[in-house]
Design a protein around this motif. Structure first.
Motif, PDB file in Angstrom:
ATOM      1  N   GLU A   1       0.761  -1.259  -0.049  1.00  0.00           N
ATOM      2  CA  GLU A   1      -0.094   0.009   0.088  1.00  0.00           C
ATOM      3  C   GLU A   1       0.963   1.166  -0.093  1.00  0.00           C
ATOM      4  OE1 GLU A   1      -0.376  -2.425   2.384  1.00  0.00           O
ATOM      5  OE2 GLU A   1      -2.119  -3.245   1.983  1.00  0.00           O
ATOM      6  N   ASP A   2       2.025   1.204   0.614  1.00  0.00           N
ATOM      7  CA  ASP A   2       2.913   2.396   0.756  1.00  0.00           C
ATOM      8  C   ASP A   2       3.884   2.479  -0.466  1.00  0.00           C
ATOM      9  OD1 ASP A   2       1.447   2.778   3.184  1.00  0.00           O
ATOM     10  OD2 ASP A   2       3.137   1.709   4.156  1.00  0.00           O
ATOM     11  N   MET A   3       3.552   1.894  -1.414  1.00  0.00           N
ATOM     12  CA  MET A   3       4.607   2.221  -2.684  1.00  0.00           C
ATOM     13  C   MET A   3       4.673   3.607  -3.074  1.00  0.00           C
ATOM     14  SD  MET A   3       4.867  -1.426  -5.028  1.00  0.00           S
ATOM     15  CE  MET A   3       6.512  -0.607  -5.939  1.00  0.00           C
ATOM     16  N   LYS A   4       5.428   4.313  -3.203  1.00  0.00           N
ATOM     17  CA  LYS A   4       5.871   5.659  -4.069  1.00  0.00           C
ATOM     18  C   LYS A   4       5.653   5.510  -5.307  1.00  0.00           C
ATOM     19  CE  LYS A   4       8.313   7.423  -0.031  1.00  0.00           C
ATOM     20  NZ  LYS A   4       8.890   6.264   0.491  1.00  0.00           N
ATOM     21  N   GLU A   5       5.137   6.771  -5.841  1.00  0.00           N
ATOM     22  CA  GLU A   5       5.190   6.748  -7.470  1.00  0.00           C
ATOM     23  C   GLU A   5       6.410   6.544  -8.127  1.00  0.00           C
ATOM     24  OE1 GLU A   5       3.151   7.698 -11.067  1.00  0.00           O
ATOM     25  OE2 GLU A   5       2.364   7.042  -9.066  1.00  0.00           O
ATOM     26  N   GLU A   6       7.631   6.893  -7.598  1.00  0.00           N
ATOM     27  CA  GLU A   6       8.739   6.704  -8.101  1.00  0.00           C
ATOM     28  C   GLU A   6       9.273   5.276  -8.112  1.00  0.00           C
ATOM     29  OE1 GLU A   6       9.715   8.575  -4.133  1.00  0.00           O
ATOM     30  OE2 GLU A   6       8.615   9.234  -5.664  1.00  0.00           O
ATOM     31  N   GLU A   7       8.671   4.592  -7.011  1.00  0.00           N
ATOM     32  CA  GLU A   7       9.051   3.153  -6.689  1.00  0.00           C
ATOM     33  C   GLU A   7       8.427   2.072  -7.936  1.00  0.00           C
ATOM     34  OE1 GLU A   7       9.814   3.171  -1.875  1.00  0.00           O
ATOM     35  OE2 GLU A   7       7.756   2.524  -2.628  1.00  0.00           O
ATOM     36  N   LEU A   8       6.995   2.617  -8.059  1.00  0.00           N
ATOM     37  CA  LEU A   8       6.315   1.969  -9.221  1.00  0.00           C
ATOM     38  C   LEU A   8       6.589   2.334 -10.593  1.00  0.00           C
ATOM     39  CD1 LEU A   8       2.490   2.911  -7.923  1.00  0.00           C
ATOM     40  CD2 LEU A   8       3.622   0.698  -7.854  1.00  0.00           C
ATOM     41  N   VAL A   9       7.222   3.263 -10.814  1.00  0.00           N
ATOM     42  CA  VAL A   9       8.009   3.708 -12.024  1.00  0.00           C
ATOM     43  C   VAL A   9       9.229   2.984 -12.555  1.00  0.00           C
ATOM     44  CG1 VAL A   9       9.038   5.648 -13.346  1.00  0.00           C
ATOM     45  CG2 VAL A   9       6.551   6.128 -12.296  1.00  0.00           C
ATOM     46  N   SER A  10       9.982   2.931 -11.133  1.00  0.00           N
ATOM     47  CA  SER A  10      11.047   2.153 -11.178  1.00  0.00           C
ATOM     48  C   SER A  10      11.095   0.766 -11.566  1.00  0.00           C
ATOM     49  CB  SER A  10      12.085   2.360 -10.049  1.00  0.00           C
ATOM     50  OG  SER A  10      12.972   1.490  -9.997  1.00  0.00           O
ATOM     51  N   MET A  11       9.926   0.249 -10.752  1.00  0.00           N
ATOM     52  CA  MET A  11       9.509  -1.187 -10.997  1.00  0.00           C
ATOM     53  C   MET A  11       9.169  -1.692 -12.451  1.00  0.00           C
ATOM     54  SD  MET A  11       6.947  -3.473  -8.743  1.00  0.00           S
ATOM     55  CE  MET A  11       6.864  -5.049  -8.988  1.00  0.00           C
ATOM     56  N   MET A  12       8.459  -0.752 -13.072  1.00  0.00           N
ATOM     57  CA  MET A  12       8.038  -0.702 -14.436  1.00  0.00           C
ATOM     58  C   MET A  12       8.984  -0.619 -15.151  1.00  0.00           C
ATOM     59  SD  MET A  12       4.912  -1.176 -14.840  1.00  0.00           S
ATOM     60  CE  MET A  12       4.410  -0.908 -16.555  1.00  0.00           C
ATOM     61  N   ARG A  13       9.887   0.391 -15.456  1.00  0.00           N
ATOM     62  CA  ARG A  13      11.043   0.576 -16.019  1.00  0.00           C
ATOM     63  C   ARG A  13      12.202  -0.596 -15.945  1.00  0.00           C
ATOM     64  NH1 ARG A  13      13.376   5.051 -13.771  1.00  0.00           N
ATOM     65  NH2 ARG A  13      11.771   6.283 -14.348  1.00  0.00           N
ATOM     66  N   GLU A  14      12.430  -1.136 -14.719  1.00  0.00           N
ATOM     67  CA  GLU A  14      13.227  -2.511 -14.440  1.00  0.00           C
ATOM     68  C   GLU A  14      12.700  -3.310 -15.318  1.00  0.00           C
ATOM     69  OE1 GLU A  14      15.168  -5.125 -11.242  1.00  0.00           O
ATOM     70  OE2 GLU A  14      14.145  -2.964 -10.514  1.00  0.00           O
ATOM     71  N   GLY A  15      11.343  -3.699 -15.327  1.00  0.00           N
ATOM     72  CA  GLY A  15      10.666  -5.020 -16.058  1.00  0.00           C
ATOM     73  C   GLY A  15      10.492  -4.794 -17.528  1.00  0.00           C
ATOM     74  N   ASP A  16      10.498  -3.351 -18.144  1.00  0.00           N
ATOM     75  CA  ASP A  16      10.159  -3.286 -19.592  1.00  0.00           C
ATOM     76  C   ASP A  16      11.260  -3.554 -20.591  1.00  0.00           C
ATOM     77  OD1 ASP A  16       9.024  -2.450 -21.672  1.00  0.00           O
ATOM     78  OD2 ASP A  16       9.030  -0.180 -21.006  1.00  0.00           O
ATOM     79  N   ILE A  17      11.455  -4.661 -20.924  1.00  0.00           N
ATOM     80  CA  ILE A  17      12.589  -4.945 -21.716  1.00  0.00           C
ATOM     81  C   ILE A  17      12.496  -4.442 -23.099  1.00  0.00           C
ATOM     82  CG2 ILE A  17      13.597  -6.971 -22.821  1.00  0.00           C
ATOM     83  CD1 ILE A  17      12.619  -8.718 -20.183  1.00  0.00           C
ATOM     84  N   ASP A  18      11.484  -4.458 -23.675  1.00  0.00           N
ATOM     85  CA  ASP A  18      11.106  -3.721 -24.884  1.00  0.00           C
ATOM     86  C   ASP A  18      11.085  -2.214 -25.114  1.00  0.00           C
ATOM     87  OD1 ASP A  18       8.576  -3.541 -24.326  1.00  0.00           O
ATOM     88  OD2 ASP A  18       7.790  -5.296 -25.692  1.00  0.00           O
ATOM     89  N   GLY A  19      10.829  -1.804 -23.821  1.00  0.00           N
ATOM     90  CA  GLY A  19      10.871  -0.131 -24.008  1.00  0.00           C
ATOM     91  C   GLY A  19       9.450   0.219 -24.285  1.00  0.00           C
ATOM     92  N   ASP A  20       8.243  -0.469 -24.303  1.00  0.00           N
ATOM     93  CA  ASP A  20       7.019  -0.021 -24.896  1.00  0.00           C
ATOM     94  C   ASP A  20       6.377   0.787 -23.671  1.00  0.00           C
ATOM     95  OD1 ASP A  20       6.258  -2.208 -23.175  1.00  0.00           O
ATOM     96  OD2 ASP A  20       5.014  -2.947 -24.980  1.00  0.00           O
ATOM     97  N   GLY A  21       6.797   0.710 -22.375  1.00  0.00           N
ATOM     98  CA  GLY A  21       6.259   1.569 -21.379  1.00  0.00           C
ATOM     99  C   GLY A  21       5.151   0.584 -20.622  1.00  0.00           C
TER     100      GLY A  21
END
Length: 134
Positions: free
Chosen positions: A60-80
């Motif tokens: 519940e306490d995940m900050k916006e930058e943590e969510l963005v970082s998680m997405m960026r780390e997993g987004d292999i093909d760079g499509d967002g």
């Protein structure tokens, strides 16, 4: 403890893998993906992660930058967005113990494959030598 985007969490994947086996673990990861994904787009978007993370991941306490970082780390093909494969790869990468175990299994499989190739090569050489003798 493992970390994603600066968030510490207990790494339960090895426990799940031992309990469920490989196929069961993959099935559970696929279920997790479906809970987090944008139902219309069929991928995990930042918005779907933001709206479902607390309920599904218990963070519940995940900050916006943590969510963005998680997405960026997993987004292999760079499509967002995260496809099902990217999500599964990310979950494995975030589990150091499971990654270590996976590399060990890959090494074993490669050594076994190399050993089989050597045996086949030796058998081929023996066959060639026997046919040239006759």
């Amino acid at each position: 403890m493992a970390s994603a985007g600066g968030v510490e969490f207990e790494d339960l994947l090895p426990v799940m893998a031992n309990k469920l086996g490989g196929e069961g673990l993959i099935r559970e990861l696929c279920n997790g993906f479906e809970l987090l994904m944008d139902k219309e787009k069929g991928v995990i978007t930042l918005e779907s992660l933001r709206s479902n993370a607390a309920a599904v991941l218990g963070v519940e306490d995940m900050k916006e930058e943590e969510l963005v970082s998680m997405m960026r780390e997993g987004d292999i093909d760079g499509d967002g967005a995260l496809s099902q494969m990217e999500f599964c790869v990310l979950m494995f990468r975030l589990s150091p113990e499971l990654m270590e175990e996976s590399w060990f299994l890959i090494e074993q499989a490669l050594q076994h494959h190399h050993h089989e190739e050597e045996l086949l090569s030796n058998n081929d050489n023996k066959s060639k030598n026997n046919s040239s003798i006759s």
